[in-house]
Design an enzyme around this catalytic site. Structure first.
Site, PDB file in Angstrom:
ATOM      1  N   HIS A 335      47.962  30.010  17.937  1.00  0.00           N
ATOM      2  CA  HIS A 335      47.551  30.993  16.552  1.00  0.00           C
ATOM      3  C   HIS A 335      48.112  31.621  15.986  1.00  0.00           C
ATOM      4  O   HIS A 335      48.221  33.053  16.211  1.00  0.00           O
ATOM      5  CB  HIS A 335      45.734  31.317  17.652  1.00  0.00           C
ATOM      6  N   SER A 363      49.855  23.628  21.442  1.00  0.00           N
ATOM      7  CA  SER A 363      48.723  22.940  22.073  1.00  0.00           C
ATOM      8  C   SER A 363      47.011  23.506  20.623  1.00  0.00           C
ATOM      9  O   SER A 363      46.204  23.431  20.971  1.00  0.00           O
ATOM     10  CB  SER A 363      47.977  23.769  23.173  1.00  0.00           C
ATOM     11  N   GLU A 364      47.902  24.799  20.049  1.00  0.00           N
ATOM     12  CA  GLU A 364      46.075  24.903  19.306  1.00  0.00           C
ATOM     13  C   GLU A 364      46.863  25.813  17.688  1.00  0.00           C
ATOM     14  O   GLU A 364      46.219  26.202  17.392  1.00  0.00           O
ATOM     15  CB  GLU A 364      45.201  25.490  19.791  1.00  0.00           C
ATOM     16  N   LEU A 365      47.988  24.877  16.933  1.00  0.00           N
ATOM     17  CA  LEU A 365      48.245  25.271  16.447  1.00  0.00           C
ATOM     18  C   LEU A 365      47.055  25.666  15.236  1.00  0.00           C
ATOM     19  O   LEU A 365      46.851  24.601  14.113  1.00  0.00           O
ATOM     20  CB  LEU A 365      49.728  24.537  16.177  1.00  0.00           C
TER      21      LEU A 365
END
Ligand code: 9MR
Length: 455
Positions: A335, A363-365
């Protein structure tokens, strides 16, 4: 005496004329009058200079030049650069000149013209380009079950562009587990079935996370051993339910806090510091028992690249899991913002995982552009800075050894649906535009940046 003084003064001035002064390096200043087609480039006066040589480029390293701006000679301390494209990133620098003498290059000034370029974004589909690479990887998207209706814009984009999905929240414990041994599979089943039916990889997110503990487990009044048995039962039942259908699971999410200590969660309190390893072993046993011997188990965490205390603790946890042969990979949430972490910080973080032989999931860009709440609309500067940062992330990921690649997942489709704008959790009071599609599902420059990162 007077004659002597005159001689002395003359000698000094003659001397001056003969000395070859090295020209100082000029200082370039911020531009003035930035408009859709140009700007006024400015710089400081350099003693003894007679003119200045101005370079203007769209490349920060000046590998090419705007026509007529390759060492354009100017006798003033500014120049109106014209004929440019709107909404475009330019760079300029100057050298001072005196006859044959030329100074070093000044600092480089970045400037973005106003307006729009009218150059369309690259319409290539992400996964199509990625799958042409020598060593492709999954291109992931965080989704919600409600988005998966056949023919919806999400559905069309997912099938065109993405090769992996992660549930943004519907495969977490607080969503699936309504009471001890009682499960609500509806949304999670829909997500998994969608992936399986459309040849899209399914990444399970997440079995154990302190922010998704169901109320019944928070209130659990049994002993610590009974609490651990509940967690084991949950992990076993969920991994078994999706055996062969989910390719990978985040087993434990965010077990390390920002100071680099084990996060003081209900799991740590009830199960002790070995709980992470226990959870991984329970997940592995369940998968093997269900006949799935290729399930990939990940540890997932955020903000390790710029926080070395946290990074060190995460990697010592990974060492323990690796020593126990309990883990396959690590998820770096990413993030990020348009300023941080730096390329070098991200590379160092990921390369530590490479050195340990772990698979790597970005995994959570998402990439914030308004973390300081200093803009009220998405500006060209931030749009292009975000594009460059997406490109950088994809370049870093794509450069990883084939054996370490798994997936690069974007945390949500449209800017207006991202978890970031107005997030109190994140202390982000304003709007933001962190993703690849705008509120009309149109691709942004960040999407073009992703594609360019694959070149
Ligand atoms: O983006 C997710 C948001 O929609 C959910 O409400 C929230 C709680 O389930 O989780 C968010 O995703 C988090 C992810 O699961 C773990 N890393 C941090 C993400 C942002 O909070």
């Amino acid at each position: 005496m007077l004659a002597g003084l005159v001689f002395f003064l003359n000698a000094c001035s003659n001397d001056d004329n003969q000395t070859v002064e090295t020209l100082e390096t000029p200082v370039a200043n911020a531009p003035k009058d930035v408009n859709d087609h140009g700007f006024k480039a400015k710089w400081n006066y350099v003693s003894h200079s007679k003119s200045y040589l101005l370079d203007v480029s769209t490349a920060e390293n000046f590998t090419s030049f705007v026509p007529n701006y390759n060492a354009k000679e100017i006798t003033d301390l500014n120049d109106a650069v014209t004929g440019l494209t709107g909404g475009t990133q330019y760079y300029y620098r100057v050298r001072a000149k005196n006859e044959t003498q030329i100074s070093d290059y000044s600092n480089v000034i970045a400037v973005v013209t106003t307006g729009t370029s009218n150059i369309p974004e690259d319409p290539t589909f992400l996964k199509v380009k990625v799958n042409k690479l020598a060593n492709p990887f999954f291109v992931g998207m965080a989704i919600k079950a409600s988005q998966l209706t056949n023919g919806s814009p999400y559905d069309v984009i997912l099938k065109n562009e993405f090769s992996s999905i992660s549930a943004e929240y519907e495969m977490k414990m607080d969503q699936i587990s309504t009471a001890s041994g009682v499960y609500n599979w509806a949304a999670a089943d829909k997500i998994v079935a969608y992936g399986n039916a459309n040849n899209i990889n399914v990444h399970g997110h997440a079995l154990v996370w302190h922010n998704a503990v169901p109320q019944w487990l928070k209130d659990f009044s049994g002993t610590d051993a009974e609490f651990a048995a509940e967690v084991k039962k949950y992990i076993t039942d969920v991994v078994t339910h999706y055996a062969g259908k989910v390719k990978s699971w985040d087993v434990v999410n965010e077990a390390v806090d920002d100071s680099g200590a084990m996060r003081n969660t209900i799991f740590l309190q009830r199960m002790g510091p070995n709980y992470v390893k226990d959870c991984f072993q329970w997940a592995r046993e369940a998968a093997n028992a269900a006949g799935d011997t290729s399930l990939l188990l990940f540890y997932n965490d955020y903000a390790t690249s710029a926080n070395t205390a946290k990074q060190d603790k995460v990697f010592s946890l990974l060492d323990d899991l690796k020593a126990a042969k309990a883990i396959d990979g690590v998820g770096f949430q990413m993030h990020n913002t348009y300023l941080s972490p730096t390329k070098a910080q991200i590379e160092a973080d990921l390369n530590k995982a490479v050195a340990k032989g772990l698979k790597i999931h970005v995994s959570e860009l998402d990439i914030q552009v308004n973390q300081f709440n200093d803009i009220s609309a998405f500006t060209n500067e931030r749009r292009l800075a975000q594009k460059a940062k997406y490109k950088e992330m994809v370049q870093i990921y794509n450069a990883l050894p084939a054996a370490n690649k798994y997936a690069l997942t974007i945390w949500g489709m449209r800017d207006n649906e991202s978890w970031i704008p107005f997030s109190t959790e994140l202390n982000h009071p304003g709007n933001d535009w962190p993703l690849l599609y705008d509120s009309n599902f149109a691709v942004k420059s960040s999407h073009t940046g992703f594609l360019e990162g694959l070149d």
